[in-house]
Design a protein around this motif. Structure first.
Motif, mmCIF file in Angstrom:
data_model
loop_
_atom_site.group_PDB
_atom_site.id
_atom_site.type_symbol
_atom_site.label_atom_id
_atom_site.label_comp_id
_atom_site.label_asym_id
_atom_site.label_seq_id
_atom_site.Cartn_x
_atom_site.Cartn_y
_atom_site.Cartn_z
ATOM 1 N N PRO A 58 -5.224 12.474 9.664
ATOM 2 C CA PRO A 58 -4.802 12.601 8.267
ATOM 3 C C PRO A 58 -5.521 11.600 7.361
ATOM 4 N N ILE A 59 -5.754 12.019 6.132
ATOM 5 C CA ILE A 59 -6.195 11.095 5.084
ATOM 6 C C ILE A 59 -4.972 10.857 4.208
ATOM 7 N N ILE A 60 -4.545 9.614 4.130
ATOM 8 C CA ILE A 60 -3.248 9.290 3.537
ATOM 9 C C ILE A 60 -3.421 8.365 2.335
ATOM 10 N N MET A 61 -2.749 8.727 1.250
ATOM 11 C CA MET A 61 -2.731 7.871 0.066
ATOM 12 C C MET A 61 -1.466 7.012 0.110
ATOM 13 N N ASN A 62 -1.641 5.705 0.074
ATOM 14 C CA ASN A 62 -0.524 4.759 0.139
ATOM 15 C C ASN A 62 -0.380 4.039 -1.198
ATOM 16 N N PHE A 63 0.848 3.892 -1.658
ATOM 17 C CA PHE A 63 1.084 3.170 -2.912
ATOM 18 C C PHE A 63 2.500 2.598 -2.906
ATOM 19 N N ARG A 64 2.750 1.676 -3.825
ATOM 20 C CA ARG A 64 4.059 1.031 -3.891
ATOM 21 C C ARG A 64 5.136 2.012 -4.370
ATOM 22 N N THR A 65 6.311 1.936 -3.768
ATOM 23 C CA THR A 65 7.409 2.851 -4.092
ATOM 24 C C THR A 65 7.796 2.787 -5.558
ATOM 25 N N ASP A 66 7.795 1.593 -6.142
ATOM 26 C CA ASP A 66 8.293 1.410 -7.508
ATOM 27 C C ASP A 66 7.184 1.357 -8.562
ATOM 28 N N ASP A 67 5.975 1.787 -8.212
ATOM 29 C CA ASP A 67 4.855 1.703 -9.151
ATOM 30 C C ASP A 67 4.834 2.937 -10.053
ATOM 31 N N ALA A 68 5.082 2.717 -11.335
ATOM 32 C CA ALA A 68 5.074 3.830 -12.301
ATOM 33 C C ALA A 68 3.984 3.630 -13.342
ATOM 34 N N SER A 69 2.895 2.958 -12.978
ATOM 35 C CA SER A 69 1.844 2.665 -13.948
ATOM 36 C C SER A 69 1.091 3.933 -14.345
ATOM 37 N N ARG A 70 0.583 3.927 -15.558
ATOM 38 C CA ARG A 70 -0.141 5.108 -16.045
ATOM 39 C C ARG A 70 -1.475 5.282 -15.327
ATOM 40 N N ASP A 71 -2.089 4.162 -14.897
ATOM 41 C CA ASP A 71 -3.364 4.273 -14.187
ATOM 42 C C ASP A 71 -3.169 4.927 -12.826
ATOM 43 N N LEU A 72 -2.087 4.588 -12.152
ATOM 44 C CA LEU A 72 -1.784 5.236 -10.875
ATOM 45 C C LEU A 72 -1.448 6.706 -11.086
ATOM 46 N N ALA A 73 -0.703 7.018 -12.140
ATOM 47 C CA ALA A 73 -0.361 8.410 -12.429
ATOM 48 C C ALA A 73 -1.624 9.228 -12.683
ATOM 49 N N ARG A 74 -2.586 8.634 -13.393
ATOM 50 C CA ARG A 74 -3.848 9.337 -13.632
ATOM 51 C C ARG A 74 -4.589 9.564 -12.316
ATOM 52 N N PHE A 75 -4.545 8.584 -11.424
ATOM 53 C CA PHE A 75 -5.191 8.733 -10.114
ATOM 54 C C PHE A 75 -4.553 9.887 -9.351
ATOM 55 N N PHE A 76 -3.221 10.003 -9.413
ATOM 56 C CA PHE A 76 -2.525 11.114 -8.750
ATOM 57 C C PHE A 76 -3.063 12.460 -9.236
ATOM 58 N N GLN A 77 -3.334 12.552 -10.526
ATOM 59 C CA GLN A 77 -3.822 13.808 -11.093
ATOM 60 C C GLN A 77 -5.134 14.231 -10.448
ATOM 61 N N PHE A 78 -6.034 13.278 -10.250
ATOM 62 C CA PHE A 78 -7.323 13.600 -9.636
ATOM 63 C C PHE A 78 -7.145 13.987 -8.169
ATOM 64 N N VAL A 79 -6.231 13.328 -7.486
ATOM 65 C CA VAL A 79 -5.951 13.681 -6.090
ATOM 66 C C VAL A 79 -5.360 15.086 -6.030
ATOM 67 N N ASP A 80 -4.434 15.400 -6.937
ATOM 68 C CA ASP A 80 -3.826 16.742 -6.954
ATOM 69 C C ASP A 80 -4.856 17.821 -7.220
ATOM 70 N N GLU A 81 -5.809 17.534 -8.103
ATOM 71 C CA GLU A 81 -6.884 18.506 -8.387
ATOM 72 C C GLU A 81 -7.704 18.762 -7.132
ATOM 73 N N TYR A 82 -7.966 17.697 -6.360
ATOM 74 C CA TYR A 82 -8.712 17.891 -5.122
ATOM 75 C C TYR A 82 -7.924 18.765 -4.148
ATOM 76 N N LYS A 83 -6.619 18.544 -4.033
ATOM 77 C CA LYS A 83 -5.797 19.335 -3.126
ATOM 78 C C LYS A 83 -5.832 20.820 -3.489
ATOM 79 N N VAL A 84 -5.836 21.095 -4.797
ATOM 80 C CA VAL A 84 -5.856 22.494 -5.253
ATOM 81 C C VAL A 84 -7.182 23.164 -4.944
ATOM 82 N N THR A 85 -8.288 22.434 -5.152
ATOM 83 C CA THR A 85 -9.615 23.045 -4.989
ATOM 84 C C THR A 85 -10.114 23.013 -3.541
ATOM 85 N N LYS A 86 -9.455 22.255 -2.677
ATOM 86 C CA LYS A 86 -9.915 22.085 -1.291
ATOM 87 C C LYS A 86 -9.896 23.417 -0.537
#
Length: 295
Positions: free
Chosen positions: A267-295
């Motif tokens: 598995p390729i696993i993305m790890n992050f802090r449970t309580d992290d609600a930063s906008r930069d991390l949220a933006r990173f999630f968006q790019f990861v989600d786009e990869y999951k859709v196009t994979k």
């Protein structure tokens, strides 16, 4: 032990010459020698073999030098990043990653994220999954891309992809006559296992695949890095299992074969802090989600 002790020992360990090290540090040689003696007394071990000509590091000294280099490099990074943030020039977003993801989607993900994140300095750090766990909780990175599932309530582990493993074999190996290879057949070969340390790691993940099929590896050669393992395969030392994306690493002396058994993946696993609600991390999630859709 103080920071200056580490800097002094790094200079001596790299030059293996007290006079030259003193010049680099802009101090006199006698106080430098005393500081190194104090360090050895505090650690309770001899770091330098002073009877050797030229000077030589003991085993403990060689280990301590490598740790000094890593610690001091990290401190320099912290100082530079703190200065940049204090000057208000950049926000920063730290990403830890294991080297094997560099052959898949990760480089393109980083390129896209950096392009869309003006004003954010993206800092990349190569580290094992276990090191990512420590760095996340210490706030040194914001997200980690690894290959081990972490059992820690302070962290969230999200599987981005379950990547098939393939067999790496040297040219003209007898097993190349088979289009696919079973774990049972691989268990009889000299197997190159990596990384040798630290553990747990990808090596334990590979061993678990064999154990789940009731198999144990016979002859094992350990390597510290994937590139070393592949080099040993090319040299005819043995065979190994690598993520399928590694096939993009074009080598004329290594051939890959798929695994016959089902479910032999990493598995390729993305790890992050449970309580992290930063906008930069949220933006990173968006790019990861786009990869999951196009994979």
């Amino acid at each position: 032990m103080e920071l200056r002790h580490l800097r002094y020992f790094e200079a001596v360990g790299k030059t293996l010459n007290f006079s030259r090290a003193a010049e680099l540090l802009h101090i006199a040689q006698p106080p430098l020698s005393r500081q190194i003696r104090q360090l050895e007394d505090e650690l309770g071990v001899q770091l330098i073999d002073r009877s050797a000509r030229p000077l030589a590091l003991t085993k403990a000294g060689s280990f301590f030098l490598q740790q000094c280099i890593q610690v001091l490099a990290r401190i320099d990074e912290i100082q530079q990043a703190t200065h940049r943030i204090g000057q208000g020039r950049h926000r920063w977003f730290g990403i830890g990653f294991v080297p094997s993801v560099l052959y898949g989607f990760f480089p393109e993900l980083i390129r896209s994220y950096r392009k869309a994140s003006n004003g954010v300095e993206v800092i990349l750090s190569e580290m094992t999954t276990i090191e990512q766990s420590e760095a996340l909780k210490a706030g040194r990175i914001d997200v980690g891309i690894g290959r081990l599932m972490l059992n820690d309530p302070e962290l969230v582990c999200d599987v981005i992809e379950d990547e098939p493993l393939v067999v790496a074999l040297p040219l003209r190996h007898p097993l190349l006559r088979h289009a696919r290879l079973s774990l049972k057949r691989l268990a009889t070969e000299q197997f190159i296992l990596y990384p040798a340390k630290p553990r747990p790691s990808y090596a334990d993940h590979v061993l678990q695949h064999f154990r789940s099929h009731g198999l144990n590896l016979g002859s094992v050669v350990e390597a510290n890095e994937m590139q070393t393992a592949i080099g040993l395969v090319a040299a005819g030392i043995g065979v190994t299992l690598v993520p399928s994306s590694v096939q993009r690493l074009r080598r004329d002396d290594v051939v890959y074969r798929p695994v016959a058994d089902a479910g032999v993946t990493s598995p390729i696993i993305m790890n992050f802090r449970t309580d992290d609600a930063s906008r930069d991390l949220a933006r990173f999630f968006q790019f990861v989600d786009e990869y999951k859709v196009t994979k």
